[in-house]
Design an enzyme around this catalytic site. Structure first.
Site, PDB file in Angstrom:
ATOM      1  N   ASP A 288       0.304   5.397   0.408  1.00 42.03           N
ATOM      2  CA  ASP A 288      -0.748   6.309   0.851  1.00 42.03           C
ATOM      3  C   ASP A 288      -0.362   7.775   0.823  1.00 42.03           C
ATOM      4  O   ASP A 288       0.707   8.152   1.320  1.00 42.03           O
ATOM      5  CB  ASP A 288      -1.129   6.022   2.318  1.00 42.03           C
TER       6      ASP A 288
ATOM      7  N   GLU B   5      -2.521  10.826   2.603  1.00 40.49           N
ATOM      8  CA  GLU B   5      -3.688  11.172   3.404  1.00 40.49           C
ATOM      9  C   GLU B   5      -3.587  12.653   3.760  1.00 40.49           C
ATOM     10  O   GLU B   5      -2.606  13.085   4.377  1.00 40.49           O
ATOM     11  CB  GLU B   5      -3.767  10.323   4.670  1.00 40.49           C
TER      12      GLU B   5
ATOM     13  N   GLU C 255       0.846  -1.193   0.000  1.00 39.69           N
ATOM     14  CA  GLU C 255       0.000   0.000   0.000  1.00 39.69           C
ATOM     15  C   GLU C 255       0.878   1.238   0.000  1.00 39.69           C
ATOM     16  O   GLU C 255       1.897   1.293   0.699  1.00 39.69           O
ATOM     17  CB  GLU C 255      -0.915  -0.011   1.222  1.00 39.69           C
TER      18      GLU C 255
END
Length: 288
Positions: free
Chosen positions: A106, A108, A104
């Site tokens: 990311d 954010e 993953e």
């Protein structure tokens, strides 16, 4: 003449295989993406060239790519939630569909009280192991206009960039026994959701629902990578543009900008958090 025709056919086949191997074009939302969550809260704009995500007390929402990809570059322009966005999270990420051993990558974007800097948190999961958070405060207001956010991923490193400025580099240190995402294809996702238990000042600032609905906007979707399912040889092809020598390390100018971000705008790095990691994580010692 027959030999000439055969050569033309071989060339056409090679070009066709190349196009099948590497997806690379600006896309409308419906070409490459689907609504993954709360379709009533996702609105297409400008003939599908842009979308609006909505968060209110009934639901957040999200979208996902129709395909998965292995290596390449994914980018989109995003205009984040304006004003008092505390407790909201706008996420742009890639993730495999193997949760326990997932890979993953990311972005954010953590909402704020009006007038405070917008914080971007990045994280990397490799073979199911995450907890590699870094945070920076953006040097501009990302709610006033669209800015380009991109994830670049090849066999050498992963680069998170904002308007072509690197804000994080995660290097491949497999030779030192450190996991690196390179076997599992990942889909592209984005969500807008409520996370006021942690998002703003560690959960001290709660979401103000009187300011709802909250909106985030997206456009200029661009995916260049090896589409999965697709030709099995694509991901290992050294002729993919993202594997070229020019992309195996940062250019001197990109490295200068990266140092500037880390010196002036980084507010948290898991590598230096001894309360969480009394022993320095191995990838930090190897050079991230």
């Amino acid at each position: 003449m027959a030999r000439f025709i055969l050569c033309l056919l071989a060339l056409a086949l090679a070009l066709a295989l190349c196009c099948l191997s590497v997806n690379g074009r600006p896309a409308t939302f419906s070409q490459d993406f689907r609504i993954a969550w709360a379709d009533s809260h996702v609105r297409q704009l400008d003939g599908g060239r842009a979308i609006q995500l909505t968060l209110d007390q009934s639901s957040g929402c999200g979208f996902a790519s129709k395909h998965q990809y292995l290596f390449g570059r994914v980018s989109m322009k995003i205009k984040l939630v304006p004003g008092d966005s505390a407790g909201t999270v706008t996420a742009f990420y890639m993730i495999s569909d193997t949760f326990n051993v997932r890979d993953e990558l990311d972005f954010e974007f953590l909402g704020n009280r009006s007038g405070q800097p917008y914080t971007v948190q990045t994280n990397v999961y490799a073979h199911g192991k995450g907890d590699k958070e870094q945070r920076i405060n953006l040097w501009f207001d990302p709610s006033l206009d669209f800015h380009t956010y991109s994830i670049f991923w090849n066999h050498h490193h992963i680069i998170f960039s904002v308007d072509e400025v690197p804000i994080r580099v995660y290097k491949n240190n497999e030779r030192r026994g450190i996991p690196y995402p390179k076997f599992q294809p990942m889909g592209v996702y984005s969500t807008l959701w409520e996370a006021d238990d942690w998002a703003t000042r560690g959960g001290l600032e709660k979401i103000n629902w009187s300011k709802a609905p909250f909106y985030a906007y997206y456009k200029d979707f661009d995916i260049e990578g090896c589409q999965v399912p697709g030709p099995a040889t694509c991901a290992s092809n050294p002729k993919n543009w993202w594997e070229a020598a020019a992309y195996q390390q940062l250019t001197p100018e990109a490295a200068r900008r990266y140092r500037w971000v880390r010196t002036n705008h980084m507010i948290y790095d898991y590598c230096t958090d001894r309360s969480r990691f009394p022993v320095v994580p191995p990838e930090c010692l190897a050079g991230i």
